[in-house]
Design an enzyme around this catalytic site. Structure first.
Site, PDB file in Angstrom:
ATOM      1  N   HIS A  57      55.829  16.506  64.023  1.00 36.18           N
ATOM      2  CA  HIS A  57      56.758  17.652  64.103  1.00 36.18           C
ATOM      3  C   HIS A  57      56.000  18.968  64.289  1.00 36.18           C
ATOM      4  CE1 HIS A  57      60.452  15.416  63.050  1.00 36.18           C
ATOM      5  NE2 HIS A  57      59.626  14.664  62.356  1.00 36.18           N
ATOM      6  N   ASN A 130      66.745  14.476  60.627  1.00 42.84           N
ATOM      7  CA  ASN A 130      66.522  14.352  62.070  1.00 42.84           C
ATOM      8  C   ASN A 130      67.860  14.463  62.794  1.00 42.84           C
ATOM      9  OD1 ASN A 130      63.723  13.993  62.314  1.00 42.84           O
ATOM     10  ND2 ASN A 130      63.852  11.799  61.936  1.00 42.84           N
ATOM     11  N   TYR A 340      55.139  14.853  51.783  1.00 47.52           N
ATOM     12  CA  TYR A 340      55.342  16.212  52.307  1.00 47.52           C
ATOM     13  C   TYR A 340      54.581  17.276  51.524  1.00 47.52           C
ATOM     14  CZ  TYR A 340      58.496  14.740  55.962  1.00 47.52           C
ATOM     15  OH  TYR A 340      58.994  14.164  57.092  1.00 47.52           O
TER      16      TYR A 340
END
Ligand code: NDP
Length: 509
Positions: A57, A130, A340
């Site tokens: 991303h 998404n 993350y």
């Protein structure tokens, strides 16, 4: 602004700079002096302008806006930002492609990231989704393998269709997401013309302690619109930043894009006997089983002022869940809870939550301290808990939102199969029941185009089998296209009823 009103250039320490034009030298033609602190600082800072790009991303764009509750959902969740009809919460939403690098083109075939940060009164809530309701894999141990197959190869530094189809055909759980990817939804016309999905299943809990499994669907009010494969490819050459420009210019001219939040809500007790494993990220919950209900709207109405500060330094993390919302047993989600924040600590530093774009609007009172680039400090507050000196204390009225696990052994095992679980059933339904004739033609020709570009005959055979498992007609059309006998685009038949859907054959589950 007149010249006299313009500010003086300074060093980053605020010292007036002597010149914007000339370095300090020994005579007009002489060597540059090391004591030219201003120029040395300029060059050194330039060398440090970049942070590592995101591993996935990397290329994206974002905007600010708000989320507004339009339906009372207090029967399902006690989440404060959802507690009242009309309540608005500021949001920041980042769109992205997945596989390309920071400067890559926007319109390539790829899923799109749809990451939302809600700045709630109970801290940041991040929904990192998404533009598809599903994903390629269901176990986080395969994530780096999957991404390695999509990105550049170690020897050539080229992307490899061979590697992509190799991985996908060896991972049959990917068939549903690859169907989306190879359909026209894999090339959205703009970021505004696509839906966003939380994708994972989450847990909601109301004030009375009742729990519900939920899925988030952000439906575009602008309507779905896609590029054909040819249009998307030509836009790569014409305007590589097409999506970024479209979003920025739309908002700049007051055309604020909007999404409707629809929720699928499953009573907690339904999960064990539901026909699909409700935590499997490669599956949807058919709308007929759990009809989506509209509960809010999200509007993006303000562009970032500074791309680096707001978009590049933005850090989304699925672990940011506010009271009333919890994770589910979705293994991918649980893996992402770790992954993350870990990548943010590496990419933008351990104090990334103090950067303005990530800083919560809620007050922060933690015992975490110091470290590189720490900006806010707690003064002389006690630095440990428990303490007797007035430091913050955890409030037991905000328990974790969790589910129970009873005396299970630790294992490495696939999810337990529910009655209709297999890898090819839902993509088969998509092909037979949802896609239009044109959608089907495009899906076949996109698959054929991709699988005939530097893909070996051995892997192509597996590609044909993979799509035959989804639907025999789809498989036959892909086979004809790869063989060059049909191009795959002629039969508009909706598929056959005798495909091996539901047989469980090579499910990989
Ligand atoms: P429904 O007929 O109730 O819903 C099908 C949904 O598919 C639509 O509501 C729309 O959802 C989505 N859709 C429409 N056109 C396309 C397209 N060209 N490409 C991809 N998705 C499209 O059926 P079910 O809920 O029973 O699902 C049937 C199949 O539809 C599933 O197996 C799945 O492949 C697909 N699907 C299902 C979704 C779900 O959450 N149930 C969501 C998306 C797709 P949307 O407006 O959300 O795009």
């Amino acid at each position: 602004m007149s010249d006299s009103e313009r500010p003086h250039t300074t060093t980053d320490a605020g010292i007036p700079a002597p010149s914007d034009e000339h370095s300090l030298t020994v005579g007009p033609n002489g060597p540059i002096l090391l004591q030219d602190h201003y120029v040395v600082q300029k060059m050194a800072q330039f060398n440090r302008e970049r942070v590592p790009e995101r591993v996935v991303h990397a290329k994206g764009g974002a905007a600010h806006g708000f989320f507004e509750v339009t339906e009372d959902v207090t029967q399902y969740t006690k989440a404060d930002f959802l507690s009242q009809v009309g309540k608005r919460t500021p949001v920041f939403l980042r769109f992205s492609t997945v596989a390309g690098e920071l400067g890559s083109a926007d319109t390539v075939r790829d899923p799109r990231g749809f990451a939302i940060k809600f700045y709630t009164d109970h801290g940041n809530y991040d929904l990192v989704g998404n533009n598809t309701p599903i994903f390629f894999i269901r176990d986080p141990s395969k994530f780096s393998d999957f991404i390695h197959s999509q990105k550049r190869m170690p020897d050539t530094n080229l992307r490899s269709n061979e590697a992509q189809w190799d991985f996908w055909t060896l991972s049959p759980e990917s068939a549903h997401q690859v169907s989306f990817l190879m359909s026209d939804r894999g090339t959205p016309r703009t970021w505004r013309n696509q839906n966003g999905y939380g994708s994972h299943t989450f847990l909601w809990e109301n004030a009375g302690g009742e729990k519900f499994w939920v899925k988030y669907h952000f439906k575009t009010v602008q309507g779905i619109d896609t590029f054909s494969d040819a249009e998307a490819k030509s836009m790569v050459a014409e305007e590589p930043d097409f999506h970024l420009r479209d979003l920025f210019e739309s908002i700049a001219k007051g055309d604020a894009p909007e999404w409707r939040l629809e929720m699928q809500i499953m009573p907690f007790a339904d999960a064990p006997d539901y026909r699909f494993n409700p935590f499997d990220l490669t599956k949807v919950w058919p709308h007929g089983d759990y009809p989506p209900i509209t509960i809010g709207r999200m509007v993006l109405d303000r562009n970032p002022e500074n791309y680096f500060a707001e978009v590049e330094q933005a850090a989304f993390e699925p672990a940011n869940l506010v009271p009333g919302i919890g994770p589910s047993p979705d293994k991918m989600l649980l893996g992402r809870l770790f992954s993350y924040p870990d990548t943010h600590r590496y990419r933008i530093g351990p104090n990334y939550l103090q950067l303005p774009i990530n800083r919560p609007k809620a007050e922060v009172h933690s015992y975490n301290k110091d470290g590189a680039m720490r900006y806010s400090h707690a003064g002389n507050q006690p630095v440990y808990a428990p303490n007797s000196f007035g430091g913050p204390r955890a409030d037991g009225s905000f328990p974790d939102t969790t589910w129970g696990v009873e005396g299970a052994e630790m294992v490495r095992h696939a999810y337990t199969l529910h009655s209709e679980d297999d890898d090819f059933g839902q993509p088969g339904t998509l092909w037979r029941k949802v896609l239009s004739d044109t959608d089907r033609e495009h899906l076949v020709s996109n698959i054929v185009g991709h699988a005939t570009t530097k893909v070996s005959p051995e892997i192509q055979q597996r590609v044909v089998q993979y799509w035959t498992n989804v639907d025999s007609d789809l498989g036959a059309r892909v086979a004809a296209g790869i063989a060059g006998t049909d191009g795959g685009a002629t039969s508009a038949n909706g598929g056959s009823a005798d495909s091996p859907v539901g047989t469980g054959a090579s499910t990989g589950l």
